[in-house]
Design an enzyme around this catalytic site. Sequence first.
Site, PDB file in Angstrom:
ATOM      1  CG  ASP A 138      42.825  41.825  20.791  1.00 51.96           C
ATOM      2  OD1 ASP A 138      41.621  41.668  20.552  1.00 51.96           O
ATOM      3  OD2 ASP A 138      43.356  41.557  21.883  1.00 51.96           O
ATOM      4  CD  GLU A 162      38.733  44.400  20.301  1.00 56.31           C
ATOM      5  OE1 GLU A 162      37.763  43.913  20.884  1.00 56.31           O
ATOM      6  OE2 GLU A 162      39.837  44.542  20.868  1.00 56.31           O
ATOM      7  NE  ARG A 205      34.679  36.306  25.920  1.00 56.11           N
ATOM      8  CZ  ARG A 205      35.940  36.720  25.860  1.00 56.11           C
ATOM      9  NH1 ARG A 205      36.239  37.793  25.182  1.00 56.11           N
ATOM     10  NH2 ARG A 205      36.895  36.067  26.499  1.00 56.11           N
ATOM     11  CG  ASP A 264      35.047  39.766  22.021  1.00 58.00           C
ATOM     12  OD1 ASP A 264      35.415  38.694  22.543  1.00 58.00           O
ATOM     13  OD2 ASP A 264      35.836  40.599  21.534  1.00 58.00           O
TER      14      ASP A 264
HETATM   15  C1  GLC Z   1      39.655  41.492  22.377  1.00 51.47           C
HETATM   16  C2  GLC Z   1      39.121  40.199  21.796  1.00 51.47           C
HETATM   17  C3  GLC Z   1      38.588  39.344  22.903  1.00 51.47           C
HETATM   18  C4  GLC Z   1      39.695  39.080  23.904  1.00 51.47           C
HETATM   19  C5  GLC Z   1      40.353  40.373  24.380  1.00 51.47           C
HETATM   20  C6  GLC Z   1      41.642  40.107  25.066  1.00 51.47           C
HETATM   21  O1  GLC Z   1      38.678  42.264  22.931  1.00 51.47           O
HETATM   22  O2  GLC Z   1      38.132  40.475  20.838  1.00 51.47           O
HETATM   23  O3  GLC Z   1      38.041  38.167  22.429  1.00 51.47           O
HETATM   24  O4  GLC Z   1      39.183  38.408  25.014  1.00 51.47           O
HETATM   25  O5  GLC Z   1      40.678  41.213  23.295  1.00 51.47           O
HETATM   26  O6  GLC Z   1      42.588  39.681  24.140  1.00 51.47           O
END
Ligand code: GLC
Length: 640
Positions: free
Chosen positions: A279, A321, A513, A391
């Site tokens: 993440d 991500e 979201r 998201d």
């Molecule tokens: C990533 C996740 C999101 C979250 C962010 C902070 O982007 O997909 O849902 O708010 O990280 O952890």
Amino acid sequence: MSFSQSIVHHPLLDQQPAGDRDLFAIRAELFTSDAEEALFALYGQQPDYDDWLSRFYDIIAEGFAARPDDLKKLDQQRVHIPDWFQKPHMMGYSAYADRFGGTLAGVADRLDYLADMGITYLHLMPITKPCAGENDGGYAVEDYEMIDPRLGTMADLERLAAACRDRGISLVSDLALNHTADSHAWAKAAKAGDPHYQAYYHCFPDRRLPDLYEQSLDEVFPINAPGNFTHIPQMDRWVWTTFYPYQWDLNYSNPAVFAEMLRIMLQLANRGVEVLRLDSVAFMWKAMGTDCRNQPQAHQLLRAFRALLRIAAPALALKAEAIVAPEHLTAYLGEGAHAGKECQLGYHNTLMVLLWSALAEGRADRLTRMLRRMPSPPANTSWITYVRCHDDIGWPVLDVERQGDGPSDHVRFLSDFYAGRSANSFARGQSFQTGEDRAVHGTSGMLASLAGLESACDAGNDQAITQAMARISLLHSIIFAFGGIPLLYMGDELGMLNDHSFEGDPQKAADTRWLHRPTMDWAKADERHEKGSLTHRIYSTIRHLIDCRADFPALHGDTPSRPLSAANPHIFVMRRSGARGRLLLLANFSASPQIITADEVIAARFRFPLKDRLSQSRFDGLDDLVLAPYACHWLEETNA
Ligand code: GLC
């Protein structure tokens, strides 16, 4: 003795069967130099650097020694079939465990539903213990070594992973590694004044440095969580909090943090997790005077993790991500000399945003133009292609070409369009982190609501319903053929609509979201077999795409994808061509029929007659091709 030699003589490895030890030794020989190159760049200045290296090697030796035999067998399979995730039958599904199955055991009970659909990759959003109360959908983790008690236990995770494996489904777990919850034991110790744990985070005694950093930083949640630092009265320090104030960014310039995360990754891998969704990786390194995203050290960290994990648990794949501008995205799969040495998988966020943008504009030229500028992913890596996820759809990545302040007119248009604020909008979304005078962040909403199904059903307008269905089909026809693992978002296969229940929950109301994070509607899932129902129409459209994709060799991840410039701006043209096969994808983004000439098809180096894999229709090339509104064709050459 060099470190790569010392690691294979680790006392823990001596207790391993000779065959296992040999395999470990071979992998150590192959990958320690990659690991050490990255680690030296990150931590070589530390006076006790050699001790840290030994510590990292202890961790992977311990991880390997604890790895169950069936997973070691999987390691061997994956080493010999490195393209396992690139195969055309790979099909992803992502869900919150609680919303899909209640608990991990409940998810295991629903695996038939997924297997029946053809799913081979199941991504569960964070399952480790989050902080109590507001926790950003689980992305504020209090304990990485414990499953959220509401979901079950580590033993349940092992059982779920094994049950998935039995059905040919790879289990994917989230790992929020950029930050912990402020209730994590490390954060609590930091708050209590322990300097060892304060050094796990970015803590500042006053605003001097935070103010300097802020000069070049953006805000991720400008409305709900403005600024990037939070004052913690208990320790009278300012802590770096990129996201919510209760999410403390970890300090990866401290090798102890790297060591902790490496250990946690191996623990999850040893429970049977096959892919880790890493993440917010773009934020992992801070550098004064920059926006503290996409720093070279963030890439070094990923390379170091990957190389060490390749030695101990090579079946584990890493997925980035990184929701970043297109020019930074492919680098997370490794670039130049490091191609293929970072994450094997990465979200193609640019494609996702551009698809929605093209749908709103009714034209594909921006989509084509921006995709053509992006480098192809390196060999043995792939995209995760998707239409929706948990998201928002973050529009600002489209503003890469923009000079000057504030969002472009196009980004404002998209934000208004998908919030249903502009004339002719078919969408029913809500803005996310977007204020009158502040930057536009994104749009929330379920696929079906954004694609026009909700408004069409409310109006009882059959023609509008047909159009909405065609949009849903179009978007999926592209992500299924683009290259990579297509990822369905829970409920979209059934056309589930927005869920407004969050508006009454004070912990969620400010974060739109939650509009697209509904609880799975299992009654609706049962309707998927009821011919004539809307649910059946959507589900069978997606099912048909899954079937058409699964045995189509040209869709293997190693077949390059090339968007081609088209004379008709409404049509998206993409060629995939490689040793395994060829595909010409034609897609009409407008609500009216559009023409592409036979000459243009020939110029794309395809020879008539062509056959559409999806509809079985044939095109002999005597006439120009007319594409129905929102139609998409997967064309193959045919001699018959
Ligand atoms: C990533 C996740 C999101 C979250 C962010 C902070 O982007 O997909 O849902 O708010 O990280 O952890």
